[in-house]
Design a protein around this motif. Structure first.
Motif, mmCIF file in Angstrom:
data_model
loop_
_atom_site.group_PDB
_atom_site.id
_atom_site.type_symbol
_atom_site.label_atom_id
_atom_site.label_comp_id
_atom_site.label_asym_id
_atom_site.label_seq_id
_atom_site.Cartn_x
_atom_site.Cartn_y
_atom_site.Cartn_z
ATOM 1 N N GLU A 177 0.808 -1.225 0.000
ATOM 2 C CA GLU A 177 0.000 0.000 0.000
ATOM 3 C C GLU A 177 0.838 1.270 0.000
ATOM 4 O O GLU A 177 0.318 2.365 -0.217
ATOM 5 C CB GLU A 177 -0.963 0.001 1.186
ATOM 6 N N ALA A 178 2.150 1.155 0.248
ATOM 7 C CA ALA A 178 3.026 2.321 0.180
ATOM 8 C C ALA A 178 3.289 2.747 -1.255
ATOM 9 O O ALA A 178 3.688 3.893 -1.502
ATOM 10 C CB ALA A 178 4.353 2.020 0.878
ATOM 11 N N ALA A 179 3.047 1.850 -2.224
ATOM 12 C CA ALA A 179 3.364 2.155 -3.618
ATOM 13 C C ALA A 179 2.169 2.093 -4.552
ATOM 14 O O ALA A 179 2.191 2.729 -5.606
ATOM 15 C CB ALA A 179 4.445 1.199 -4.124
ATOM 16 N N PHE A 180 1.122 1.314 -4.192
ATOM 17 C CA PHE A 180 0.033 1.070 -5.133
ATOM 18 C C PHE A 180 -1.329 1.403 -4.529
ATOM 19 O O PHE A 180 -1.562 1.159 -3.343
ATOM 20 C CB PHE A 180 0.039 -0.394 -5.585
ATOM 21 N N VAL A 181 -2.201 1.925 -5.386
ATOM 22 C CA VAL A 181 -3.598 2.165 -5.012
ATOM 23 C C VAL A 181 -4.423 0.919 -5.295
ATOM 24 O O VAL A 181 -5.203 0.457 -4.466
ATOM 25 C CB VAL A 181 -4.173 3.360 -5.778
ATOM 26 N N ASP A 182 -4.240 0.352 -6.487
ATOM 27 C CA ASP A 182 -4.938 -0.873 -6.872
ATOM 28 C C ASP A 182 -4.229 -1.474 -8.072
ATOM 29 O O ASP A 182 -3.366 -0.848 -8.693
ATOM 30 C CB ASP A 182 -6.422 -0.617 -7.174
ATOM 31 N N TRP A 183 -4.603 -2.727 -8.414
ATOM 32 C CA TRP A 183 -4.073 -3.332 -9.628
ATOM 33 C C TRP A 183 -4.988 -4.433 -10.138
ATOM 34 O O TRP A 183 -5.834 -4.960 -9.425
ATOM 35 C CB TRP A 183 -2.633 -3.788 -9.474
ATOM 36 N N ASN A 184 -4.789 -4.747 -11.447
ATOM 37 C CA ASN A 184 -5.412 -5.884 -12.101
ATOM 38 C C ASN A 184 -4.313 -6.691 -12.773
ATOM 39 O O ASN A 184 -3.400 -6.131 -13.395
ATOM 40 C CB ASN A 184 -6.428 -5.426 -13.154
ATOM 41 N N TRP A 185 -4.406 -8.004 -12.632
ATOM 42 C CA TRP A 185 -3.393 -8.910 -13.177
ATOM 43 C C TRP A 185 -4.102 -10.117 -13.785
ATOM 44 O O TRP A 185 -5.167 -10.529 -13.301
ATOM 45 C CB TRP A 185 -2.465 -9.370 -12.053
#
Length: 304
Positions: A177-185
């Motif tokens: 959570e220090a680098a990303f808001v959300d993701w899709n993989w």
């Protein structure tokens, strides 16, 4: 090495050849989704909590009459790490020659049901292509065996699964959570190659759009899938999206539906070839909410 406050995870998934069953296994050092690790980081100076005190094994099985889900977290005394082996509690991941063997014997958090079995993953090749996921290189993705065959023999529940497999690893020097808001993989397997898509919104406002084709002979090519496709929200209102080369993409089954994470089986095409993809959506903003942090201990079996 997994630094204080950081994480490492080793991921394996499989889809049966008949499409009826799916299996996902993740082993963690510094469990990124552990509320106990989050609390330890909050209390430690500069967030430097010991990741070895928060190791975990997650096994998820999907299919008719065989759904099972376990997430067991262990302290350092229950963990052993070697270059070719990771033992977490009574479960392990180990390379035996060119085969990745996973043995697990776990219990569900609420009812204590046993989930036991052995999974063997046979890679086609070992591409040496680590990827940085953020500008500073503090989060890295290693597609260790993206094109593989899997044989799983489970005794509880009783099941034999044969199908396509995938294995990768992720490492970070700080919480996700220090680098990303959300993701899709997502990953989709064809007989001679595997297609992987990685899309993320970073906390600094930039975006990650990564596409790779991993051939069975070990060659790696970039993939420009430029058409964004919405897959619809889950029951927990998690948005899901993917990219294609213009082909449609539709949800076959929502495998995992939680307040901050969804795993989905998706039907699409690569070129003119129909494929089934394993797709994941993750909201780190949701994960950090006090409500979700309160709910998480009910799904995790913490073994001191």
């Amino acid at each position: 090495m997994v630094p204080p406050g950081g994480y490492g995870w080793w991921y394996l998934d499989a889809l049966s050849d008949d499409g009826r069953h799916g299996l996902t296994i993740i082993a963690f050092v510094g469990s990124v989704f552990s509320p106990y690790y989050a609390k330890a980081r909050a209390k430690a100076p500069a967030g430097a909590a010991d990741p070895m005190e928060h190791c975990a094994i997650n096994v998820a099985l999907y299919g008719p009459g065989s759904d099972a889900w376990v997430f067991s977290e262990y302290g350092a005394s229950e963990v052993e790490r070697r270059p070719d082996r990771l033992q977490v509690g009574s479960s392990s991941m180990a390379w035996e020659g060119d085969c990745l063997v996973v043995r697990f014997d776990e219990r569900t958090a609420v009812l204590g049901q046993r989930v036991t079995g052995t999974v063997r993953l046979y890679p086609s090749a070992f591409p040496d292509s680590p990827e940085r996921l953020d500008a500073r290189g503090r989060h890295r993705w290693y597609p260790a065996a993206p094109h593989a065959h899997v044989v799983a023999e489970l005794s509880a529940p009783a099941l034999t699964l044969r199908g396509t497999g995938y294995h990768d690893a992720n490492f970070g020097e700080e919480p996700l959570e220090a680098a990303f808001v959300d993701w899709n993989w997502s990953r989709a397997a064809l007989p001679d190659r595997t297609v992987v898509l990685y899309d993320a919104r970073r906390c600094d406002g930039s975006q990650l759009q990564l596409g790779r084709v991993f051939h069975a002979d070990g060659q790696v090519e970039p993939l420009a899938a430029s058409h964004a496709m919405k897959l619809g929200r889950t029951r927990w209102w998690i948005p899901r999206s993917t990219r294609t080369d213009g082909a449609p993409a539709t949800v076959i089954r929502t495998l995992e539906d939680t307040p901050f994470y969804a795993r989905t089986q998706v039907a699409t095409r690569v070129g003119q070839v129909p494929v089934r993809a394993v797709h994941e959506s993750l909201s780190l903003a949701r994960f950090c909410s006090p409500l979700v942090q309160t709910m998480l201990p009910f799904r995790i079996r913490r073994v001191s």
